[in-house]
Design a protein around this motif. Structure first.
Motif: not given
Lengths: 262, 154
Positions: B46, B49, B55-57, B109, B113, B116, B128, B130-132
């Protein structure tokens, strides 16, 4: 990554034509699998046909007693859809367990199904809910779609357009995530319909599969206790550093009971 | 060689890239915006990001061509002059970094989060994220920073 010719489709017909005119093309949906695969040089297509501009391949709607999710709909969109949350909450929940929130912003249901990763989450829902996969030239029943590891009934150049999910009476999904990757080591999706109960498992074998013994018992009595003593064979299940086949067989029972309980 | 145009941090930019050029390579190598980091390069950590169309990608897993025409925001686009974005300020106030390598991705990220989920619980923040991946802080101060920033951003 080996280089390739990048092409952006302006319509479904254009995507199919660009694919057909190429020596060895791949469709690019969200890219959450294809791009890492290309980066690792596990694949070397001549052309990549990007579906990202095809707005008519995105969206969620209800038609009769089914929820239609178009192929380029992201996991985030499914997870946050009021329609999916109200009609098939287990499916919205499942979409929210895929990857992380950045991945869910790009990854698509069509891409996931076409890839048929043995640990992908969606195949369990498609199979348990008895969904129909609608492609550019036919409709494929879920029971006929998943044919093996990274293998499906899709033919060369065939493109998933949407997936039709009959709305169940109730459904649940529970997975045991790998502590590092968070992919399901075993995931179980249970759907109760007027035609009986269907149970589909992902993560445990080469591709998603149903568990007949569970379905028979749960159709008679929809309660976790109905399957507590039913042993699942570990034959053909995956063994890897994370879990033995025997442990996966055990988890299939536990995750299925928890999926019913939810 | 494909020619691409996109909006990055409210400025229109363009360039010629290869089909295989990743978004993060375009951002770092073509635009010189090196705040976006490449950590694992396998879409796990992440650090790369950014936001695409809000949107975060993970920009190491997107082709630059893939986001042709999109609106991209990187860590460099967050502050308003000398005034940090509330998330950046919260990371500073709560000492939510040590080496700082993961921080740009964490901040981008975290904003996703909170966008949303404007009032996340501690548990929701932890899940949330999880991807970092951060290998220094143990996440504790990062979680506190995000919780504090969420209050500011509401």
């Amino acid at each position: 990554m080996y280089d390739f010719e990048y092409q952006r489709a302006i319509s479904v017909d254009d995507a199919l034509k660009k694919y057909a005119d190429s020596e060895d093309a791949r469709f690019l949906a969200g890219g959450m699998t294809l791009v890492p695969v290309l980066k690792q040089r596990l694949d070397q297509p001549s052309n990549v046909v990007d579906l990202g501009d095809l707005a008519d391949m995105r969206g969620i709607s209800q038609e009769g007693n089914a929820i239609i999710i178009k192929a380029m709909t992201t996991h985030h969109a499914v997870n946050s859809s009021e329609l999916v949350i109200s009609k098939i909450p287990a499916l919205a929940h499942l979409a929210g367990t895929i990857g992380d929130h950045m991945v869910r912003n790009r990854g698509t249901i069509g891409g996931s199904l076409a890839n048929s990763d043995p640990a992908a989450s969606y195949p369990s829902a498609v199979l348990a809910l008895n969904a129909t996969i609608i492609t550019n030239n036919r409709e494929i029943a879920a029971d006929d779609f998943f044919t093996g590891m990274f293998d499906t009934a899709l033919e060369e150049g065939e493109l998933i357009l949407s997936v039709s999910f009959p709305i169940p009476e109730e459904a649940g999904y529970k997975h045991f995530p790998n502590p590092a990757s968070r992919y399901p080591i075993v995931g179980s999706f249970v759907a109760k319909t007027s035609n009986g109960v269907r149970v589909a498992i992902t993560g445990a074998g080469p591709c998603a599969f149903r568990v007949d013994d569970f379905e028979d018992a749960l159709t008679k009595k929809y309660n976790p206790e109905a399957i507590r003593d039913i042993k699942v064979s570990d034959e053909g299940l995956a063994t890897d550093i994370h879990a033995s086949a025997e442990y996966r067989a055990h988890l299939i029972n536990v995750m299925t009971r928890r999926a019913i309980g939810e | 060689m494909p020619s691409i145009t996109m909006t990055v941090n409210d400025k229109q930019v363009s360039g010629d890239v290869e089909g295989r050029t990743l978004l993060v390579q375009f951002i770092r190598d073509h635009l010189g915006l090196t705040g976006t980091h490449v950590g694992c390069d396998t879409s796990q950590c992440g650090a790369c990001t950014v936001h695409v169309n809000g949107r975060a990608v993970k920009s190491c897993s997107l082709l630059a061509t893939h986001v042709d025409g999109a609106d991209v925001q990187t860590i460099e686009g967050l502050a308003d002059g000398d005034v940090l974005h509330p998330m950046q300020e919260a990371f500073r106030q709560h000492h939510a970094l040590q080496c700082g390598f993961c921080t740009p991705g964490m901040v981008m990220s975290a904003i996703g989060i909170v966008n949303d989920n404007p009032d996340p619980t501690e548990r929701e923040i932890r899940e949330a994220l999880e991807g970092n991946i951060c290998r220094c802080t143990g996440y504790h101060n990062i979680v506190e920073a995000i919780s504090a920033a969420a209050k500011e951003m509401r």
